[in-house]
Design a protein around this motif. Structure first.
Motif, PDB file in Angstrom:
ATOM      1  N   GLU A 266       0.826  -1.204   0.000  1.00 43.26           N
ATOM      2  CA  GLU A 266       0.000   0.000   0.000  1.00 43.26           C
ATOM      3  C   GLU A 266       0.863   1.258   0.000  1.00 43.26           C
ATOM      4  N   VAL A 267       1.903   1.252   0.805  1.00 38.88           N
ATOM      5  CA  VAL A 267       2.813   2.402   0.856  1.00 38.88           C
ATOM      6  C   VAL A 267       3.517   2.569  -0.480  1.00 38.88           C
ATOM      7  N   LEU A 268       3.961   1.462  -1.082  1.00 36.65           N
ATOM      8  CA  LEU A 268       4.671   1.521  -2.347  1.00 36.65           C
ATOM      9  C   LEU A 268       3.753   1.999  -3.471  1.00 36.65           C
ATOM     10  N   ARG A 269       2.511   1.527  -3.486  1.00 32.73           N
ATOM     11  CA  ARG A 269       1.562   1.963  -4.516  1.00 32.73           C
ATOM     12  C   ARG A 269       1.301   3.458  -4.415  1.00 32.73           C
ATOM     13  N   GLN A 270       1.152   3.965  -3.187  1.00 31.40           N
ATOM     14  CA  GLN A 270       0.920   5.390  -3.003  1.00 31.40           C
ATOM     15  C   GLN A 270       2.135   6.204  -3.436  1.00 31.40           C
ATOM     16  N   LEU A 271       3.310   5.692  -3.119  1.00 30.52           N
ATOM     17  CA  LEU A 271       4.541   6.385  -3.500  1.00 30.52           C
ATOM     18  C   LEU A 271       4.674   6.469  -5.018  1.00 30.52           C
ATOM     19  N   LEU A 272       4.430   5.361  -5.714  1.00 31.44           N
ATOM     20  CA  LEU A 272       4.526   5.346  -7.165  1.00 31.44           C
ATOM     21  C   LEU A 272       3.475   6.251  -7.796  1.00 31.44           C
ATOM     22  N   ASP A 273       2.298   6.303  -7.180  1.00 29.84           N
ATOM     23  CA  ASP A 273       1.254   7.205  -7.665  1.00 29.84           C
ATOM     24  C   ASP A 273       1.679   8.662  -7.495  1.00 29.84           C
ATOM     25  N   ASP A 274       2.287   8.983  -6.351  1.00 36.39           N
ATOM     26  CA  ASP A 274       2.780  10.343  -6.111  1.00 36.39           C
ATOM     27  C   ASP A 274       3.863  10.729  -7.115  1.00 36.39           C
ATOM     28  N   TRP A 275       4.659   9.753  -7.536  1.00 38.43           N
ATOM     29  CA  TRP A 275       5.722  10.012  -8.493  1.00 38.43           C
ATOM     30  C   TRP A 275       5.210  10.097  -9.928  1.00 38.43           C
ATOM     31  N   GLY A 276       3.939   9.793 -10.122  1.00 37.57           N
ATOM     32  CA  GLY A 276       3.382   9.841 -11.473  1.00 37.57           C
ATOM     33  C   GLY A 276       3.478   8.534 -12.221  1.00 37.57           C
TER      34      GLY A 276
END
Length: 214
Positions: A90-100
């Motif tokens: 979940e943390v990784l998915r949010q991070l990748l989403d924040d990075w575009g």
């Protein structure tokens, strides 16, 4: 000792990753800065020659395929079975989403990582920088220095993904791969094996993203 320009050549890709990813928080901007550096710095250097750097020798191709298959299996196979112990999805998915790293643009990013990244990274580190270091030092120096600075900017990428000390553990395979590709460069005299092996390793990472993270 080399001058400031030489150390800038070693640190430049890391600075591009830092500006794009840590400062501007965008994968797209990071790619533009990073790959522009890898592409144009060697082109603009009058001391760079791609003569004999890329070879069609069967031996180099097989070295690349065999070693790349090992890297692919280690990355995708290992994380397929063990990701629950190392990755907070979940943390990784949010991070990748924040990075575009989401939406339709993700296909373009995957294309860059699979088709552009292995070629430009190997041309820069095991081609351009390997030759520059060997102008004054030995092949062993070239292998170790290119592996260290190649790993450095990967460490910047994994800092937000893993807690200490897992971020150190996560880049150890990157460092080992850098050493190995440098060794292949010395052994074969070309970067062909490294490009093929690098592609298959990156393919393993993309499979982790596509089948586990996404």
């Amino acid at each position: 000792m080399y001058n400031l320009r030489f150390w800038l050549l070693l640190l430049g890709p890391t600075l591009m990753i830092f500006v794009g990813l840590q400062w501007m928080n965008s994968v797209v901007v990071t790619f533009l800065l990073f790959y522009s550096w890898l592409l144009f710095v060697p082109i603009l250097s009058k001391r760079f020659s791609n003569k004999n750097v890329i070879s069609s020798e069967r031996k180099s191709i097989w070295y690349g395929i065999l070693s790349g298959t090992v890297f692919f299996t280690f990355i995708f196979g290992g994380l397929f079975w063990l990701h629950a112990y190392f990755i907070d999805l979940e943390v990784l998915r949010q991070l990748l989403d924040d990075w575009g790293f989401s939406g339709n643009g993700v296909f373009g990013l995957i294309f860059v990582l699979l088709c552009v990244n292995p070629i430009l990274e190997e041309l820069y580190w095991r081609g351009f920088m390997h030759n520059r270091i060997k102008e004054k030092w030995t092949g062993a120096h070239a292998i170790w220095l290119t592996a260290i600075f190649y790993t450095l900017y990967h460490f910047l990428s994994v800092i937000p993904m893993f807690q200490w000390p897992l971020n150190i553990v996560a880049v150890l395979p990157v460092f080992i791969a850098g050493l190995f590709w440098g060794y292949l460069r010395e052994k074969t005299g070309s970067i062909t094996a490294g490009i093929i092996s690098h592609f298959l390793g990156d393919l393993g990472i993309m499979c982790v993203y596509w089948f586990i993270v996404r």
